[in-house]
Scaffold this motif. Structure first.
Motif, short mmCIF file in Angstrom:
data_model
loop_
_atom_site.label_atom_id
_atom_site.label_comp_id
_atom_site.label_asym_id
_atom_site.label_seq_id
_atom_site.Cartn_x
_atom_site.Cartn_y
_atom_site.Cartn_z
N MET A 1 7.33 4.92 -15.45
CA MET A 1 6.81 4.02 -14.43
C MET A 1 5.94 4.81 -13.46
SD MET A 1 9.07 1.45 -12.16
CE MET A 1 8.59 1.10 -10.51
N SER A 2 4.82 4.23 -13.08
CA SER A 2 3.91 4.93 -12.18
C SER A 2 4.39 4.81 -10.73
CB SER A 2 2.50 4.35 -12.32
OG SER A 2 2.49 2.99 -11.93
N TRP A 3 3.91 5.71 -9.91
CA TRP A 3 4.28 5.77 -8.50
C TRP A 3 3.81 4.50 -7.79
CZ3 TRP A 3 7.29 7.35 -4.98
CH2 TRP A 3 6.91 7.37 -3.64
N ASN A 4 4.68 3.93 -6.94
CA ASN A 4 4.35 2.72 -6.22
C ASN A 4 4.79 2.85 -4.76
OD1 ASN A 4 4.12 0.13 -5.15
ND2 ASN A 4 4.65 -0.85 -7.09
N SER A 5 3.88 3.28 -3.92
CA SER A 5 4.16 3.48 -2.49
C SER A 5 4.55 2.17 -1.81
CB SER A 5 2.92 4.08 -1.82
OG SER A 5 3.11 4.21 -0.45
N GLU A 6 3.90 1.07 -2.21
CA GLU A 6 4.21 -0.23 -1.61
C GLU A 6 5.64 -0.67 -1.92
OE1 GLU A 6 1.17 -2.97 -2.80
OE2 GLU A 6 -0.39 -1.82 -1.79
N LEU A 7 6.10 -0.40 -3.12
CA LEU A 7 7.47 -0.75 -3.49
C LEU A 7 8.48 0.05 -2.65
CD1 LEU A 7 9.49 -2.29 -5.26
CD2 LEU A 7 9.24 -0.48 -6.97
N LEU A 8 8.21 1.33 -2.44
CA LEU A 8 9.08 2.16 -1.60
C LEU A 8 9.16 1.58 -0.19
CD1 LEU A 8 10.76 4.73 -1.11
CD2 LEU A 8 8.60 5.90 -0.59
N THR A 9 8.02 1.20 0.39
CA THR A 9 8.00 0.62 1.73
C THR A 9 8.77 -0.70 1.76
OG1 THR A 9 5.89 1.69 2.22
CG2 THR A 9 6.48 -0.22 3.58
N GLU A 10 8.59 -1.52 0.73
CA GLU A 10 9.31 -2.79 0.65
C GLU A 10 10.83 -2.56 0.58
OE1 GLU A 10 9.81 -6.20 -2.69
OE2 GLU A 10 7.75 -5.63 -2.21
N GLN A 11 11.25 -1.59 -0.23
CA GLN A 11 12.68 -1.27 -0.33
C GLN A 11 13.21 -0.77 1.01
OE1 GLN A 11 12.42 1.52 -3.58
NE2 GLN A 11 13.07 -0.02 -5.07
N ALA A 12 12.45 0.07 1.69
CA ALA A 12 12.87 0.60 2.99
C ALA A 12 13.02 -0.53 4.01
CB ALA A 12 11.86 1.64 3.48
#
Length: 172
Positions: A1-12
């Motif tokens: 899976m490729s890096w997803n900065s937006e997903l990390l922010t959403e999880q946070a």
């Protein structure tokens, strides 16, 4: 899976919302932090968050909290920052005050942590932050000698429900 900065922010963001709504009597490890940015862009606002354990709290702090305030476009950048925070977290049990100061130094400009501890400590402890929160709860508009003395007194059983509910307002 490729890096997803937006997903990390959403999880946070999701974890922050969830942990800030928890009852501290059931999730007894707490964290109070606030955004370290100019007030015009939301800085200065803080909240309590509640976790099952110190380990869960530290995992949130190291693995998610920076993503609330900073975008990590490259996965390597995120991993390096996260690993730096994880190294600090490893010493937290042995040196909590020093670790807290180090966290705040590394996280400057993103967020700052005023307190990490157990709910019982918040209700009864004599640490200045704990007394300040109890003083705010008992008399939010007046800091006089009586308010200072009241802040040193532990939260009584008949105050507990109201105290827990009011903690969700602290920092706003």
């Amino acid at each position: 899976m490729s890096w997803n900065s937006e997903l990390l922010t959403e999880q946070a963001n999701t974890l922050t919302q969830t942990t800030s709504e928890r009852d501290p009597r059931a999730y007894s490890w707490g964290l109070f932090s606030w955004g370290d940015a100019p007030p015009a862009i939301g800085g200065g606002t803080g909240c309590f968050q509640w976790f099952d354990s110190r380990e869960e709290l530290l995992a949130f702090l190291t693995d998610y909290s920076p993503a609330l305030y900073m975008s990590f476009e490259q996965e390597e950048e995120w991993i390096g920052f996260r690993d730096r925070l994880r190294a600090i977290a490893e010493s937290f049990e042995d040196e909590p005050l020093r670790s807290l100061a180090t966290f705040n130094s590394v996280l400057k400009g993103l967020l700052q942590i005023d307190w990490i501890g157990g709910f019982e400590e918040l209700c009864q402890g004599q640490e200045s932050f704990c007394c300040k929160v109890r003083g705010w709860f008992r008399d939010p508009g007046d800091i006089d000698e009586a308010a200072i003395q009241a802040s040193e007194a532990p939260i009584e059983p008949d105050e507990l429900q109201d105290f827990c509910e009011r903690l969700q307002e602290y920092g706003f």
